[in-house]
Design a protein around this motif. Sequence first.
Motif, PDB file in Angstrom:
ATOM      1  N   ILE A  84       0.835  -1.203   0.000  1.00  0.00           N
ATOM      2  CA  ILE A  84       0.000   0.000   0.000  1.00  0.00           C
ATOM      3  C   ILE A  84       0.872   1.256   0.000  1.00  0.00           C
ATOM      4  O   ILE A  84       0.551   2.243  -0.661  1.00  0.00           O
ATOM      5  N   ALA A  85       2.001   1.205   0.705  1.00  0.00           N
ATOM      6  CA  ALA A  85       2.918   2.353   0.721  1.00  0.00           C
ATOM      7  C   ALA A  85       3.437   2.641  -0.682  1.00  0.00           C
ATOM      8  O   ALA A  85       3.520   3.805  -1.101  1.00  0.00           O
ATOM      9  N   VAL A  86       3.770   1.606  -1.434  1.00  0.00           N
ATOM     10  CA  VAL A  86       4.276   1.792  -2.802  1.00  0.00           C
ATOM     11  C   VAL A  86       3.187   2.356  -3.699  1.00  0.00           C
ATOM     12  O   VAL A  86       3.410   3.324  -4.439  1.00  0.00           O
ATOM     13  N   VAL A  87       2.006   1.782  -3.647  1.00  0.00           N
ATOM     14  CA  VAL A  87       0.919   2.234  -4.520  1.00  0.00           C
ATOM     15  C   VAL A  87       0.516   3.665  -4.186  1.00  0.00           C
ATOM     16  O   VAL A  87       0.255   4.475  -5.081  1.00  0.00           O
ATOM     17  N   SER A  88       0.489   4.007  -2.912  1.00  0.00           N
ATOM     18  CA  SER A  88       0.061   5.360  -2.543  1.00  0.00           C
ATOM     19  C   SER A  88       1.066   6.425  -2.972  1.00  0.00           C
ATOM     20  O   SER A  88       0.707   7.587  -3.087  1.00  0.00           O
ATOM     21  N   ARG A  89       2.296   6.039  -3.232  1.00  0.00           N
ATOM     22  CA  ARG A  89       3.310   6.991  -3.696  1.00  0.00           C
ATOM     23  C   ARG A  89       3.253   7.217  -5.208  1.00  0.00           C
ATOM     24  O   ARG A  89       4.088   7.881  -5.786  1.00  0.00           O
ATOM     25  N   LEU A  90       2.238   6.682  -5.856  1.00  0.00           N
ATOM     26  CA  LEU A  90       2.066   6.860  -7.297  1.00  0.00           C
ATOM     27  C   LEU A  90       1.482   8.218  -7.673  1.00  0.00           C
ATOM     28  O   LEU A  90       1.408   8.539  -8.849  1.00  0.00           O
ATOM     29  N   GLN A  91       1.072   8.994  -6.707  1.00  0.00           N
ATOM     30  CA  GLN A  91       0.400  10.260  -7.013  1.00  0.00           C
ATOM     31  C   GLN A  91       1.212  11.149  -7.962  1.00  0.00           C
ATOM     32  O   GLN A  91       0.650  11.642  -8.951  1.00  0.00           O
ATOM     33  N   PRO A  92       2.515  11.381  -7.746  1.00  0.00           N
ATOM     34  CA  PRO A  92       3.251  12.222  -8.699  1.00  0.00           C
ATOM     35  C   PRO A  92       3.321  11.611 -10.102  1.00  0.00           C
ATOM     36  O   PRO A  92       3.286  12.331 -11.098  1.00  0.00           O
ATOM     37  N   VAL A  93       3.382  10.294 -10.177  1.00  0.00           N
ATOM     38  CA  VAL A  93       3.410   9.621 -11.483  1.00  0.00           C
ATOM     39  C   VAL A  93       2.080   9.840 -12.202  1.00  0.00           C
ATOM     40  O   VAL A  93       2.055  10.179 -13.393  1.00  0.00           O
ATOM     41  N   LEU A  94       0.987   9.678 -11.474  1.00  0.00           N
ATOM     42  CA  LEU A  94      -0.325   9.876 -12.081  1.00  0.00           C
ATOM     43  C   LEU A  94      -0.530  11.325 -12.511  1.00  0.00           C
ATOM     44  O   LEU A  94      -1.119  11.590 -13.559  1.00  0.00           O
ATOM     45  N   ILE A  95      -0.034  12.248 -11.725  1.00  0.00           N
ATOM     46  CA  ILE A  95      -0.131  13.666 -12.093  1.00  0.00           C
ATOM     47  C   ILE A  95       0.647  13.929 -13.382  1.00  0.00           C
ATOM     48  O   ILE A  95       0.166  14.624 -14.283  1.00  0.00           O
ATOM     49  N   ALA A  96       1.839  13.363 -13.479  1.00  0.00           N
ATOM     50  CA  ALA A  96       2.649  13.557 -14.686  1.00  0.00           C
ATOM     51  C   ALA A  96       1.992  12.930 -15.914  1.00  0.00           C
ATOM     52  O   ALA A  96       2.089  13.466 -17.019  1.00  0.00           O
ATOM     53  N   ILE A  97       1.308  11.810 -15.728  1.00  0.00           N
ATOM     54  CA  ILE A  97       0.619  11.165 -16.848  1.00  0.00           C
ATOM     55  C   ILE A  97      -0.603  11.970 -17.267  1.00  0.00           C
ATOM     56  O   ILE A  97      -0.872  12.140 -18.462  1.00  0.00           O
ATOM     57  N   VAL A 112      11.414  11.819 -22.562  1.00  0.00           N
ATOM     58  CA  VAL A 112      12.193  10.951 -21.683  1.00  0.00           C
ATOM     59  C   VAL A 112      11.458  10.687 -20.374  1.00  0.00           C
ATOM     60  O   VAL A 112      11.629   9.642 -19.737  1.00  0.00           O
ATOM     61  N   THR A 113      10.596  11.605 -19.982  1.00  0.00           N
ATOM     62  CA  THR A 113       9.813  11.436 -18.754  1.00  0.00           C
ATOM     63  C   THR A 113       8.864  10.256 -18.876  1.00  0.00           C
ATOM     64  O   THR A 113       8.638   9.532 -17.901  1.00  0.00           O
ATOM     65  N   TYR A 114       8.321  10.033 -20.069  1.00  0.00           N
ATOM     66  CA  TYR A 114       7.396   8.920 -20.253  1.00  0.00           C
ATOM     67  C   TYR A 114       8.063   7.572 -19.982  1.00  0.00           C
ATOM     68  O   TYR A 114       7.420   6.656 -19.460  1.00  0.00           O
ATOM     69  N   ALA A 115       9.329   7.442 -20.318  1.00  0.00           N
ATOM     70  CA  ALA A 115      10.054   6.201 -20.020  1.00  0.00           C
ATOM     71  C   ALA A 115      10.139   5.994 -18.507  1.00  0.00           C
ATOM     72  O   ALA A 115       9.929   4.885 -18.009  1.00  0.00           O
ATOM     73  N   SER A 116      10.436   7.049 -17.783  1.00  0.00           N
ATOM     74  CA  SER A 116      10.494   6.963 -16.318  1.00  0.00           C
ATOM     75  C   SER A 116       9.135   6.610 -15.730  1.00  0.00           C
ATOM     76  O   SER A 116       9.040   5.802 -14.796  1.00  0.00           O
ATOM     77  N   LEU A 117       8.094   7.216 -16.278  1.00  0.00           N
ATOM     78  CA  LEU A 117       6.746   6.937 -15.788  1.00  0.00           C
ATOM     79  C   LEU A 117       6.370   5.475 -16.045  1.00  0.00           C
ATOM     80  O   LEU A 117       5.792   4.805 -15.181  1.00  0.00           O
ATOM     81  N   GLY A 118       6.726   4.989 -17.228  1.00  0.00           N
ATOM     82  CA  GLY A 118       6.453   3.588 -17.556  1.00  0.00           C
ATOM     83  C   GLY A 118       7.176   2.640 -16.620  1.00  0.00           C
ATOM     84  O   GLY A 118       6.601   1.649 -16.147  1.00  0.00           O
ATOM     85  N   LEU A 119       8.443   2.940 -16.337  1.00  0.00           N
ATOM     86  CA  LEU A 119       9.203   2.102 -15.406  1.00  0.00           C
ATOM     87  C   LEU A 119       8.593   2.133 -14.004  1.00  0.00           C
ATOM     88  O   LEU A 119       8.571   1.110 -13.300  1.00  0.00           O
ATOM     89  N   SER A 120       8.104   3.284 -13.608  1.00  0.00           N
ATOM     90  CA  SER A 120       7.447   3.387 -12.294  1.00  0.00           C
ATOM     91  C   SER A 120       6.225   2.488 -12.228  1.00  0.00           C
ATOM     92  O   SER A 120       6.009   1.778 -11.239  1.00  0.00           O
ATOM     93  N   LEU A 121       5.423   2.513 -13.267  1.00  0.00           N
ATOM     94  CA  LEU A 121       4.219   1.687 -13.292  1.00  0.00           C
ATOM     95  C   LEU A 121       4.562   0.200 -13.323  1.00  0.00           C
ATOM     96  O   LEU A 121       3.907  -0.611 -12.648  1.00  0.00           O
ATOM     97  N   VAL A 122       5.587  -0.167 -14.082  1.00  0.00           N
ATOM     98  CA  VAL A 122       6.033  -1.567 -14.110  1.00  0.00           C
ATOM     99  C   VAL A 122       6.502  -1.986 -12.719  1.00  0.00           C
ATOM    100  O   VAL A 122       6.208  -3.093 -12.257  1.00  0.00           O
TER     101      VAL A 122
END
Length: 144
Positions: A84-97, A110-120
């Motif tokens: 849950i701690a990992v999933v809840s830290r997705l907020q900045p990733v979701l904002i960027a998407i 290049v940010t999209y690659a980072s976002l994709g890696l975060s989601l993976v």
Amino acid sequence: MFLASALFSLMSAAVKGLGAGFPFTEVVMLRGALGLVVLVALLRLRRIPFRPQNSKLLVLRGLLGGTAMLGYFYALQRGLFADIAVVSRLQPVLIAILSPLLIRERVPRVTYASLGLSLVGVVLVLRPQPSGINLPALAALGAA
């Protein structure tokens, strides 16, 4: 920033610890009541009147924030704390998407690659099973 993160982590641990004895809805109500007491005290201490400029937006923010808190506290009480701690830290990733779609903000490619890696990474942490949906993780994702 460090103090805010430490206090937020402490609150999350307390919510997880209270899970066996209290329904998450009661914990949300207690958290909201404590926040209200602190807010009113700070407003009075600083002599700031409480007059919202846009009541409709304030109500919407309260409803969305309350719903997010319900989802997050549900997830904390029913799921694995680390997941849950990992999933809840997705907020900045979701904002960027979502920012290019909602507010037409330009995001470097290049940010999209980072976002994709975060989601993976989140998918790897959650270890999805064909047997069913991880409702606590889904609630944490909705809260983010």
